[in-house]
Design a protein around this motif. Structure first.
Motif, short mmCIF file in Angstrom:
data_model
loop_
_atom_site.label_atom_id
_atom_site.label_comp_id
_atom_site.label_asym_id
_atom_site.label_seq_id
_atom_site.Cartn_x
_atom_site.Cartn_y
_atom_site.Cartn_z
N TYR A 1 0.83 -1.20 0.00
CA TYR A 1 0.00 0.00 0.00
C TYR A 1 0.87 1.26 0.00
CZ TYR A 1 -3.83 -3.08 1.39
OH TYR A 1 -4.77 -4.06 1.41
N GLY A 2 0.28 2.37 -0.41
CA GLY A 2 0.96 3.67 -0.34
C GLY A 2 0.11 4.62 0.47
N GLU A 3 0.76 5.58 1.14
CA GLU A 3 0.03 6.48 2.05
C GLU A 3 -0.77 7.55 1.31
OE1 GLU A 3 2.60 8.41 5.00
OE2 GLU A 3 1.32 10.18 4.82
N LEU A 4 -2.01 7.73 1.77
CA LEU A 4 -2.86 8.80 1.24
C LEU A 4 -2.98 9.95 2.23
CD1 LEU A 4 -5.99 6.82 -0.04
CD2 LEU A 4 -4.29 7.98 -1.45
N GLU A 5 -3.00 9.59 3.51
CA GLU A 5 -3.26 10.57 4.56
C GLU A 5 -2.63 10.07 5.85
OE1 GLU A 5 -7.42 11.43 5.09
OE2 GLU A 5 -7.04 12.68 6.84
N SER A 6 -2.16 11.00 6.67
CA SER A 6 -1.74 10.58 8.01
C SER A 6 -2.60 11.33 9.02
CB SER A 6 -0.25 10.81 8.23
OG SER A 6 0.03 12.18 8.25
N ILE A 7 -3.11 10.57 9.98
CA ILE A 7 -3.95 11.17 11.02
C ILE A 7 -3.13 11.10 12.30
CG2 ILE A 7 -6.19 11.10 12.19
CD1 ILE A 7 -7.12 9.30 9.79
N ALA A 8 -2.74 12.26 12.82
CA ALA A 8 -1.78 12.27 13.92
C ALA A 8 -2.34 13.00 15.13
CB ALA A 8 -0.48 12.95 13.48
N TYR A 9 -2.03 12.46 16.30
CA TYR A 9 -2.28 13.19 17.55
C TYR A 9 -0.95 13.84 17.91
CZ TYR A 9 -3.06 13.93 22.58
OH TYR A 9 -3.14 14.48 23.84
N ARG A 10 -0.85 15.15 17.65
CA ARG A 10 0.44 15.86 17.75
C ARG A 10 0.63 16.54 19.09
NH1 ARG A 10 2.66 16.97 12.46
NH2 ARG A 10 3.90 18.62 13.42
N THR A 11 -0.18 16.20 20.07
CA THR A 11 -0.20 16.90 21.38
C THR A 11 -0.26 18.41 21.14
OG1 THR A 11 2.24 16.88 21.61
CG2 THR A 11 1.03 14.99 22.50
N ASN A 12 0.42 19.22 22.00
CA ASN A 12 0.42 20.67 21.74
C ASN A 12 1.81 21.14 21.31
OD1 ASN A 12 1.68 20.35 24.14
ND2 ASN A 12 0.25 21.59 25.35
N TYR A 13 2.54 20.20 20.72
CA TYR A 13 3.93 20.46 20.34
C TYR A 13 4.06 21.70 19.44
CZ TYR A 13 8.44 19.85 18.07
OH TYR A 13 9.70 20.06 17.57
N ASP A 14 3.25 21.76 18.37
CA ASP A 14 3.44 22.84 17.39
C ASP A 14 3.13 24.20 18.00
OD1 ASP A 14 3.74 21.20 14.66
OD2 ASP A 14 2.24 20.25 15.93
N LEU A 15 2.03 24.28 18.77
CA LEU A 15 1.68 25.57 19.37
C LEU A 15 2.75 26.00 20.38
CD1 LEU A 15 -2.22 25.33 19.85
CD2 LEU A 15 -0.95 26.57 18.09
N ILE A 16 3.27 25.04 21.12
CA ILE A 16 4.32 25.37 22.10
C ILE A 16 5.58 25.87 21.38
CG2 ILE A 16 6.00 24.31 23.70
CD1 ILE A 16 3.76 22.81 24.97
N GLN A 17 5.93 25.21 20.29
CA GLN A 17 7.10 25.63 19.51
C GLN A 17 6.94 27.06 19.02
OE1 GLN A 17 9.50 23.40 20.41
NE2 GLN A 17 10.27 23.68 18.33
N HIS A 18 5.75 27.37 18.48
CA HIS A 18 5.55 28.73 17.95
C HIS A 18 5.50 29.76 19.08
CE1 HIS A 18 5.45 27.65 13.81
NE2 HIS A 18 4.49 26.77 13.99
N GLN A 19 5.00 29.36 20.23
CA GLN A 19 5.00 30.26 21.39
C GLN A 19 6.45 30.58 21.78
OE1 GLN A 19 2.07 30.03 24.65
NE2 GLN A 19 3.76 29.25 25.87
N LYS A 20 7.26 29.52 21.77
CA LYS A 20 8.67 29.67 22.16
C LYS A 20 9.43 30.56 21.15
CE LYS A 20 11.73 26.05 22.55
NZ LYS A 20 11.82 24.60 22.76
N PHE A 21 9.25 30.28 19.88
CA PHE A 21 10.03 30.99 18.87
C PHE A 21 9.52 32.41 18.60
CE2 PHE A 21 13.22 28.28 16.70
CZ PHE A 21 13.09 27.16 17.50
N SER A 22 8.20 32.63 18.75
CA SER A 22 7.65 33.96 18.42
C SER A 22 7.54 34.84 19.66
CB SER A 22 6.26 33.81 17.81
OG SER A 22 5.35 33.33 18.80
N GLY A 23 7.52 34.22 20.84
CA GLY A 23 7.31 34.99 22.07
C GLY A 23 5.85 35.35 22.27
N GLN A 24 4.96 34.90 21.38
CA GLN A 24 3.53 35.21 21.50
C GLN A 24 2.81 34.06 22.18
OE1 GLN A 24 2.18 38.16 20.14
NE2 GLN A 24 4.33 38.66 19.74
#
Ligand code: GAP
Length: 518
Positions: free
Chosen positions: A344-367
């Motif tokens: 098979y080949g991948e069509l979509e990935s369904i991920a539980y990403r916790t709050n990693y991305d928002l935390i990263q942007h908070q850290k890098f942007s200071g917002q």
């Protein structure tokens, strides 16, 4: 079969068994011949990893895209509480501040092609591995060792340990970067016990660079987005503040993404410019498990709605020890493409990403990326469930699923598109090009075209016109003939069965209303 019809027919009409490789070749050739997908820059010799969608391809793609947007934004599903979930749309810029990609982890130290060992879980830079190859025995494995001063000794020890019948001087060392991916199956990775565990190399810095403004220097460097998701994360607070987004809710986006893939391949499956359909669903951490299961179920329903059969689809959940550190669950939606068959080949990935991305942007942007819940007075950074689908791959899956070999018809095949995705819904075919037939046909076409994608095709003999409509997957053909002139009825030809029946001109709109559902 006429000579020209034979030329159109797929290789199935030949006596050799029709393989999945034949099928894929036929799909690519049909796509070119009938205007679904063309190689990009073809008149200049092409450009690896880029494709253009032709007149029919863009209609097919837009139909799939619109179905996703409808299912996500315009008419989102009913949630576990019995109320429709809220999902808001977004169209963010392809180029953002480069810091976005630093925060997301896309700009990192990995700028070289890397390969992973599926067995040892170790990752190697492709240009830091030597492979000791031999053709002294057809079944002899090739032995990979880390490049370096002591690599010969390491190789000899490995040779002994693996119990090879050949001697060291029957092997020649070659850099892994010089070896074709097709030969990876013969290689035993440095810490593996069996051959074939190395993945194909990927450049980890997949981001495509560009420069902004008149002078190209370090300060002008920017990136084409590698995924649409980051545009959503960086707009999280904008959407909450401007549109009264109340957690749980989602933000959806469809758009182009760019990745400098080392090995673009399999037609439009792995390309360097493609489209994604991504939705980030923001929820309370305590509810994340429930929403993850909910979205896996919803995505199953959506993929089925495109007409993909159950036997060609699977949902693959990754075990916890294969997840990246911030991910708590990951399910891939996979399709059995002719080139991956029986895999098979991948069509979509369904991920539980916790709050990693928002935390990263908070850290890098200071917002602050926090959400304040006015009901519970709780302040927190929401967790995210991300169904991330590829539009380009969805189109490929729909094309592969629809391609149906049928030696009994002049075209030798037909595209069994579900009417909701078919680029042309009906064709209007006057039997002759002169007299009353084209006049009636044109009138019918003018009546239908506002509501449906209809094709008025006047030239060529009727058999060739049916063959063309079969090849582009038009569900219905209406033929205007002498009987139409006398009694106002037309012949309807059904694509899949080729069955014909007569209905009144006045019934056509109602006929399509029912026939094009689903
Ligand atoms: N935001 C998460 C993300 O981008 P991904 O699994 O890397 O996840 C999601 O990409 C989807 O995008 C894939 O499942 C696939 O359908 C599509 N995709 C990724 N890389 C692609 C490529 N090089 N060519 C075509 N489609 C691609």
């Amino acid at each position: 079969m006429t000579e020209s019809a034979a030329a159109l027919a797929p290789t199935a009409t030949q006596t050799a068994p029709y393989t999945m490789t034949d099928k894929m070749k036929d799909i690519v050739s049909l796509c070119k011949r009938r205007g679904f997908v063309f190689p990009a820059s073809e008149i200049y010799g092409g450009i690896n990893g880029f494709w253009d969608f032709g007149p029919l391809g863009v209609e097919l793609k837009n139909n799939v895209r619109d179905l996703w947007w409808k299912a996500m934004v315009k008419c989102p599903p009913i949630g576990p509480d019995g109320e429709p979930v809220t999902i808001l749309g977004l169209d963010s810029a392809i180029i953002q501040n480069p810091r976005v990609w630093e925060a997301s982890g896309h700009v990192g130290g990995f700028a070289d092609p890397m390969t992973d060992c599926r067995e040892s879980k170790k990752r190697y830079r492709v240009d830091h591995v030597s492979v000791y190859t031999t053709n002294a025995a057809p079944d002899a494995c090739w032995i990979a060792v880390p490049s370096g001063d002591d690599e010969q000794d390491v190789f000899k020890k490995r040779l002994k340990k693996l119990g090879s019948k050949l001697s060291a001087d029957q092997y020649t060392a070659v850099g892994l970067d010089k070896i074709a991916v097709a030969d990876y199956g013969r290689i035993i990775a440095p810490d593996a016990s069996k051959p074939g565990t190395l993945t194909e190399p990927r450049a980890f810095n997949l981001l495509m660079e560009t420069s902004l403004g008149a002078v190209a220097d370090a300060d002008s460097k920017a990136y084409l987005r590698g995924e649409t998701a980051q545009g959503i994360f960086i707009n999280f607070t904008n959407v909450v503040d401007s549109c009264r987004g109340r957690v749980p809710f989602g933000i959806a986006q469809i758009g182009k993404a760019f990745r400098n893939e080392v090995n673009p391949r399999n037609f439009i499956f792995r390309v360097r410019e493609f489209e994604q359909m991504e939705m980030e669903f923001f929820c309370h951490p305590n509810d994340a498990k429930m929403w993850f299961d909910f979205w896996v179920g919803q995505r199953k329903i959506w993929w089925q709605s495109l007409g993909l059969s159950d036997e060609n689809q699977q949902f693959h959940e990754y075990p916890a020890d294969e997840l990246i550190f911030y991910s708590k669950r990951l399910v891939d939606v996979e399709y059995r493409f002719p080139f991956s068959h029986p895999g098979y080949g991948e069509l979509e990935s369904i991920a539980y990403r916790t709050n990693y991305d928002l935390i990263q942007h908070q850290k890098f942007s200071g917002q602050k990326m926090e959400y304040f819940d006015p009901v519970t007075n709780e302040r927190y950074i929401p967790h995210v469930i991300e169904p991330a689908a590829g539009l380009t791959r969805a189109v490929l899956a729909v094309l592969c699923e629809a391609y149906t070999v049928d030696p009994s018809r002049p075209s030798g095949m037909y595209m069994n598109f579900k009417p909701i995705v078919a680029p042309v819904k009906a064709a209007i075919l006057p039997l002759t090009a002169k007299g009353d037939h084209p006049v009636i046909a044109t009138k019918l076409y003018m009546e239908l075209r506002e509501k449906y994608a209809v094709d008025l095709d006047i030239k060529q003999n009727i058999g060739k016109r049916y063959a063309r409509q079969d090849e582009i997957g038009t569900p219905y053909c209406f033929t205007i003939d002498d009987q139409t002139v006398t009694d106002g009825t037309v012949t309807v030809r059904h694509r899949n069965t080729m069955a014909q029946e007569r209905i009144a001109l006045s019934q056509i709109a109602a006929f399509l209303e029912v026939g094009l559902k689903g």
